[in-house]
Enzyme design. Structure first.
Site, PDB file in Angstrom:
ATOM      1  N   ARG A 133       0.686  -1.624   0.341  1.00  0.00           N
ATOM      2  CA  ARG A 133       0.219  -0.474  -0.014  1.00  0.00           C
ATOM      3  C   ARG A 133       1.034   1.013  -0.031  1.00  0.00           C
ATOM      4  O   ARG A 133       1.471   1.121   0.524  1.00  0.00           O
ATOM      5  CB  ARG A 133      -0.444   0.417   1.047  1.00  0.00           C
TER       6      ARG A 133
ATOM      7  N   LYS B 179      -2.122  -1.879   7.857  1.00  0.00           N
ATOM      8  CA  LYS B 179      -4.045  -0.828   8.114  1.00  0.00           C
ATOM      9  C   LYS B 179      -4.069  -2.257   9.677  1.00  0.00           C
ATOM     10  O   LYS B 179      -3.449  -3.292   9.754  1.00  0.00           O
ATOM     11  CB  LYS B 179      -5.099  -1.703   7.176  1.00  0.00           C
TER      12      LYS B 179
ATOM     13  N   ARG C  97      -1.233  -2.221  -6.928  1.00  0.00           N
ATOM     14  CA  ARG C  97      -1.099  -3.456  -6.066  1.00  0.00           C
ATOM     15  C   ARG C  97      -2.160  -4.624  -7.042  1.00  0.00           C
ATOM     16  O   ARG C  97      -1.657  -5.348  -5.539  1.00  0.00           O
ATOM     17  CB  ARG C  97      -1.562  -2.554  -4.436  1.00  0.00           C
TER      18      ARG C  97
ATOM     19  N   HIS D  69      -4.474  -8.505   3.661  1.00  0.00           N
ATOM     20  CA  HIS D  69      -5.651  -8.928   4.032  1.00  0.00           C
ATOM     21  C   HIS D  69      -6.091 -10.014   5.241  1.00  0.00           C
ATOM     22  O   HIS D  69      -5.480 -10.599   5.476  1.00  0.00           O
ATOM     23  CB  HIS D  69      -6.471 -10.055   2.552  1.00  0.00           C
TER      24      HIS D  69
ATOM     25  N   TYR E  87      -9.943 -10.484  -6.400  1.00  0.00           N
ATOM     26  CA  TYR E  87      -8.763 -11.263  -7.813  1.00  0.00           C
ATOM     27  C   TYR E  87      -9.212 -12.001  -8.638  1.00  0.00           C
ATOM     28  O   TYR E  87      -8.875 -11.829  -9.560  1.00  0.00           O
ATOM     29  CB  TYR E  87      -7.268 -11.152  -7.108  1.00  0.00           C
TER      30      TYR E  87
END
Length: 326
Positions: free
Chosen positions: A148, A179, A260, A283, A292
């Protein structure tokens, strides 16, 4: 009766709620649709039930109306029946628990493999060598590691207790802060490693760096810096990446998250290992990564259409057309 109620409600939203003229016009159209459907069902507006609303919503969806458009129609109808309830004309709101169908989640935009490689290998002979080295390293890390942009700009030159992230070239790994303040290790490929070494060789050539160290020691520890010697911002990465993609002749400007997406899509095309891609992207939920697989399916579908003899109808030849008309 129906037209009188609608006119009274439109007057209410126009005068008391002071909605914009265009909004009132749209309300009139949506309520006209409601009146037509109720009339077709031989129903007064004050006797419409939730089952009717659901049926009419399905009709709108079947006619090709998009989810967002249906949501706006339902919002108008819901407000109308709420007003009728406040006026004591209906006992309940038949639209209260009716919602538009969920819109398909848009697919993330990913580059074709050739375009991603072209961007990574682009070299501007007239460009500033210092900037070229930095921007190439940025592209290689975004595309080669799937970072990211916030993770990228948080990287420091060296590991430390206060560093949000760093790259260990000796082990070929980067540690990033993703995150939810979750750390993860990401492998750094050979190309990204070479680009980083080239950038580190010239990074300290920035004339403003000594001044920046005095002004902001923490910022001066950043792996990627601007000409002012301070940490490169996410906005600056967006700007430089857009400029670089246009110079490389790509069909559309590129932003960091597109690289990304490209990392994930291209990795799935080669390995089909969804769990590994989830770990590399950081994730928390694999359903986030599964989007994806839709990109991967699009890639496979295009290959099928282009190569398989039964994928598309063959164009008719003049002889075939003449034979069919005999």
């Amino acid at each position: 009766m129906s037209s009188a109620l609608i006119e009274k409600y439109l007057e209410h939203v126009r005068v008391e709620r002071r909605l914009a003229v265009r909004t009132v016009e749209l309300y009139a159209i949506h309520l006209g649709t409601l009146a037509e459907k109720a009339a077709a069902a031989n129903l007064p507006l004050d006797q419409v039930q939730t089952a009717h609303i659901r049926r009419w919503m399905a009709q709108l969806h079947g006619a090709g109306r998009e989810s967002r458009g249906i949501a706006l129609v339902l919002s108008c109808w819901r407000g109308f029946y709420r007003w009728l309830g406040n006026e004591g004309l209906v006992g309940g709101n038949p639209v209260q628990d009716v919602h538009a169908p969920k819109a398909d989640r848009p697919l993330p935009k990913a580059l074709a493999v050739d375009d991603a490689v072209r961007l990574a290998e682009h070299h501007d002979p007239d460009g500033d060598p210092w900037t070229e080295a930095r921007d190439r390293a940025i592209v290689e890390l975004l595309y080669g590691c799937g970072l990211r942009v916030s993770e990228l700009v948080g990287l420091d030159v060296q590991a430390s207790k206060v560093a949000r992230g760093w790259v260990d070239l000796a082990s070929g790994e980067a540690q990033v802060l993703g995150k939810g303040s979750k750390r993860r290790d990401v492998p750094v490929g050979a190309k990204a490693g070479e680009a980083l070494q080239a950038w580190l060789a010239v990074r300290d050539d920035c004339a403003a760096l000594p001044e920046a160290r005095l002004r902001d020691p923490a910022g001066a520890a950043a792996l990627f810096i601007g000409r002012n010697g301070t940490r490169f911002s996410a906005q600056a990465v967006w700007k430089q990446l857009r400029l670089r993609s246009l110079k490389a002749g790509l069909p559309a400007p590129v932003h960091p998250h597109m690289l990304r997406h490209s990392f994930a899509s291209h990795l799935l095309q080669s390995s089909s290992d969804l769990r590994a891609v989830q770990e590399l992207l950081g994730h928390a939920n694999i359903t986030t990564t599964q989007v994806y697989t839709r990109l991967d399916f699009q890639h496979l579908a295009k290959a099928y259409d282009a190569a398989h003899p039964r994928a598309r109808a063959r164009p008719e030849t003049p002889k075939a057309k003449a034979r069919d008309h005999k």
